[in-house]
Write a protein that holds these residues in place. Structure first.
Motif, PDB file in Angstrom:
ATOM      1  N   UNK A  86      28.493 -35.525   1.743  1.00 37.02           N
ATOM      2  CA  UNK A  86      27.356 -35.942   0.924  1.00 37.02           C
ATOM      3  C   UNK A  86      26.035 -35.896   1.695  1.00 37.02           C
ATOM      4  N   UNK A  87      25.926 -36.499   2.886  1.00 36.43           N
ATOM      5  CA  UNK A  87      24.658 -36.381   3.625  1.00 36.43           C
ATOM      6  C   UNK A  87      24.285 -34.934   3.932  1.00 36.43           C
ATOM      7  N   UNK A  88      25.277 -34.099   4.232  1.00 31.63           N
ATOM      8  CA  UNK A  88      24.979 -32.701   4.529  1.00 31.63           C
ATOM      9  C   UNK A  88      24.378 -32.001   3.313  1.00 31.63           C
ATOM     10  N   UNK A  89      24.936 -32.269   2.145  1.00 36.06           N
ATOM     11  CA  UNK A  89      24.411 -31.657   0.922  1.00 36.06           C
ATOM     12  C   UNK A  89      23.067 -32.246   0.522  1.00 36.06           C
ATOM     13  N   UNK A  90      22.874 -33.532   0.837  1.00 34.21           N
ATOM     14  CA  UNK A  90      21.658 -34.217   0.401  1.00 34.21           C
ATOM     15  C   UNK A  90      20.432 -33.825   1.210  1.00 34.21           C
ATOM     16  N   UNK A  91      20.604 -33.431   2.452  1.00 33.67           N
ATOM     17  CA  UNK A  91      19.444 -33.224   3.333  1.00 33.67           C
ATOM     18  C   UNK A  91      18.404 -32.264   2.748  1.00 33.67           C
ATOM     19  N   UNK A  92      18.788 -31.058   2.308  1.00 34.18           N
ATOM     20  CA  UNK A  92      17.736 -30.181   1.753  1.00 34.18           C
ATOM     21  C   UNK A  92      17.108 -30.730   0.476  1.00 34.18           C
ATOM     22  N   UNK A  93      17.888 -31.462  -0.327  1.00 33.48           N
ATOM     23  CA  UNK A  93      17.333 -32.049  -1.546  1.00 33.48           C
ATOM     24  C   UNK A  93      16.326 -33.146  -1.225  1.00 33.48           C
ATOM     25  N   UNK A  94      16.566 -33.907  -0.166  1.00 34.80           N
ATOM     26  CA  UNK A  94      15.601 -34.933   0.234  1.00 34.80           C
ATOM     27  C   UNK A  94      14.276 -34.288   0.621  1.00 34.80           C
ATOM     28  N   UNK A  95      14.354 -33.179   1.348  1.00 39.62           N
ATOM     29  CA  UNK A  95      13.133 -32.466   1.710  1.00 39.62           C
ATOM     30  C   UNK A  95      12.400 -31.952   0.486  1.00 39.62           C
ATOM     31  N   UNK A  96      13.147 -31.457  -0.487  1.00 40.09           N
ATOM     32  CA  UNK A  96      12.527 -30.958  -1.723  1.00 40.09           C
ATOM     33  C   UNK A  96      11.864 -32.086  -2.504  1.00 40.09           C
ATOM     34  N   UNK A  97      12.541 -33.248  -2.556  1.00 38.43           N
ATOM     35  CA  UNK A  97      11.954 -34.401  -3.234  1.00 38.43           C
ATOM     36  C   UNK A  97      10.683 -34.861  -2.542  1.00 38.43           C
ATOM     37  N   UNK A  98      10.714 -34.894  -1.232  1.00 37.14           N
ATOM     38  CA  UNK A  98       9.524 -35.281  -0.464  1.00 37.14           C
ATOM     39  C   UNK A  98       8.362 -34.322  -0.765  1.00 37.14           C
ATOM     40  N   UNK A  99       8.654 -33.018  -0.777  1.00 38.18           N
ATOM     41  CA  UNK A  99       7.590 -32.040  -1.012  1.00 38.18           C
ATOM     42  C   UNK A  99       7.066 -32.098  -2.443  1.00 38.18           C
ATOM     43  N   UNK A 100       7.954 -32.357  -3.414  1.00 40.97           N
ATOM     44  CA  UNK A 100       7.552 -32.382  -4.827  1.00 40.97           C
ATOM     45  C   UNK A 100       6.753 -33.628  -5.177  1.00 40.97           C
ATOM     46  N   UNK A 101       7.032 -34.736  -4.490  1.00 46.14           N
ATOM     47  CA  UNK A 101       6.383 -36.005  -4.834  1.00 46.14           C
ATOM     48  C   UNK A 101       5.293 -36.403  -3.850  1.00 46.14           C
ATOM     49  N   UNK A 102       5.354 -35.865  -2.642  1.00 47.21           N
ATOM     50  CA  UNK A 102       4.442 -36.285  -1.589  1.00 47.21           C
ATOM     51  C   UNK A 102       4.812 -37.609  -0.967  1.00 47.21           C
ATOM     52  N   UNK A 103       5.983 -38.159  -1.341  1.00 46.01           N
ATOM     53  CA  UNK A 103       6.398 -39.480  -0.867  1.00 46.01           C
ATOM     54  C   UNK A 103       7.699 -39.394  -0.072  1.00 46.01           C
ATOM     55  N   UNK A 104       8.049 -40.477   0.583  1.00 44.87           N
ATOM     56  CA  UNK A 104       9.268 -40.541   1.383  1.00 44.87           C
ATOM     57  C   UNK A 104      10.500 -40.553   0.485  1.00 44.87           C
ATOM     58  N   UNK A 105      11.474 -39.715   0.818  1.00 41.73           N
ATOM     59  CA  UNK A 105      12.749 -39.680   0.092  1.00 41.73           C
ATOM     60  C   UNK A 105      13.867 -40.022   1.056  1.00 41.73           C
ATOM     61  N   UNK A 106      14.875 -40.744   0.551  1.00 42.88           N
ATOM     62  CA  UNK A 106      15.992 -41.060   1.436  1.00 42.88           C
ATOM     63  C   UNK A 106      17.297 -41.173   0.668  1.00 42.88           C
ATOM     64  N   UNK A 107      18.389 -41.119   1.432  1.00 44.89           N
ATOM     65  CA  UNK A 107      19.747 -41.267   0.900  1.00 44.89           C
ATOM     66  C   UNK A 107      20.328 -42.565   1.439  1.00 44.89           C
ATOM     67  N   UNK A 108      20.927 -43.357   0.552  1.00 47.23           N
ATOM     68  CA  UNK A 108      21.584 -44.606   0.949  1.00 47.23           C
ATOM     69  C   UNK A 108      23.032 -44.559   0.484  1.00 47.23           C
ATOM     70  N   UNK A 109      23.963 -44.855   1.379  1.00 52.07           N
ATOM     71  CA  UNK A 109      25.387 -44.839   1.062  1.00 52.07           C
ATOM     72  C   UNK A 109      25.911 -46.251   0.844  1.00 52.07           C
ATOM     73  N   UNK A 110      26.918 -46.353  -0.017  1.00 50.74           N
ATOM     74  CA  UNK A 110      27.598 -47.623  -0.279  1.00 50.74           C
ATOM     75  C   UNK A 110      28.834 -47.713   0.608  1.00 50.74           C
ATOM     76  N   UNK A 111      28.989 -48.839   1.284  1.00 49.46           N
ATOM     77  CA  UNK A 111      30.183 -49.105   2.083  1.00 49.46           C
ATOM     78  C   UNK A 111      30.586 -50.546   1.828  1.00 49.46           C
TER      79      UNK A 111
END
Length: 244
Positions: A86-111
């Motif tokens: 999941x983190x491996x797949x999410x990394x490029x999407x986080x960058x895309x979200x950051x670029x599209x919104x101009x804001x910080x994007x992050x992934x949070x996992x449930x444990x």
């Protein structure tokens, strides 16, 4: 939760508790650590020596020494995250979200009952929301927690949250499910607004959340729907992995 019917190792469990306590209170000496954990000093001293010998903690040049964690937990965490799907797949999407919104994007996992930040694409503006890997989100008030809680039954939601009385009314979780994203306006970090969407696994259980955060002077109500749609679409793209 998987139940393993073998006897556990008390010494190993003690060692893990010690690492967690040192990380949370470092630098910390033997006396304070013993008081914090309610452990006998002599037994705790053997645990500290073992962890030091194995490279998990290191002493400051004090007398008596105070302890802090080494870089080894970071190295292990890095291996775990780079090899986790999941983190491996999410990394490029986080960058895309950051670029599209101009804001910080992050992934949070449930444990279990913890929601922890595992990857961040930090906004490029001078004034921005900053997060640290390992930062924990409260399930009741954070955007990530609200998005995840919205996908749980009321009973499961109450069991998941450390402070059930702080949960939203059921009708608000229903609205989060309907639109596909949640909102937090300054409840966790004053002056910061966050929008999140839950990521389900192959069984439909929420296992993570993708979040966009920014100063409330920039992430204003007129942007909520657009950013919420972007976050929802990213979560949909990341969902469905067989993680358990």
């Amino acid at each position: 939760m998987i139940q393993i019917s073998v006897k556990t190792l008390g010494t190993l469990a003690r060692g893990l508790r010690v690492i967690e306590a040192i990380a949370a209170h470092q630098p910390i000496g033997l006396t304070d650590l013993s008081r914090l954990l309610g452990e006998d000093k002599s037994a705790l001293q053997r645990t500290l020596a073992t962890l030091h010998d194995a490279g998990w903690i290191r002493p400051l040049p004090d007398s008596p020494p105070r302890w802090q964690v080494s870089v080894k937990p970071l190295v292990v965490a890095g291996y775990a995250l780079t090899s986790s799907p999941l983190p491996a797949r999410a990394r490029p999407l986080l960058g895309s979200l950051r670029d599209a919104t101009g804001e910080t994007a992050h992934l949070a996992l449930v444990d279990d009952s913890t929601i922890a930040v595992v990857d961040v694409a930090e906004g490029k503006q001078i004034v921005r929301t900053t997060l640290q890997v390992g930062q924990v989100h409260p399930p009741e008030t954070s955007a990530a927690g609200r998005a995840i809680c919205a996908q749980l039954t009321p009973d499961a939601r109450g069991a998941f949250a450390p402070e059930p009385d702080a949960l939203l009314p059921d009708s608000e979780y229903a609205e989060i499910r309907r639109r596909g994203w949640s909102l937090c306006e300054g409840a966790v970090q004053p002056g910061s607004t966050s929008i999140a969407a839950a990521i389900p696994d192959a069984d439909g259980t929420p296992v993570a959340a993708v979040v966009v955060s920014g100063p409330d002077t920039r992430l204003t109500p007129d942007r909520y729907a657009r950013i919420g749609a972007l976050v929802r679409d990213a979560a949909t793209e990341l969902g469905g992995l067989r993680l358990r």
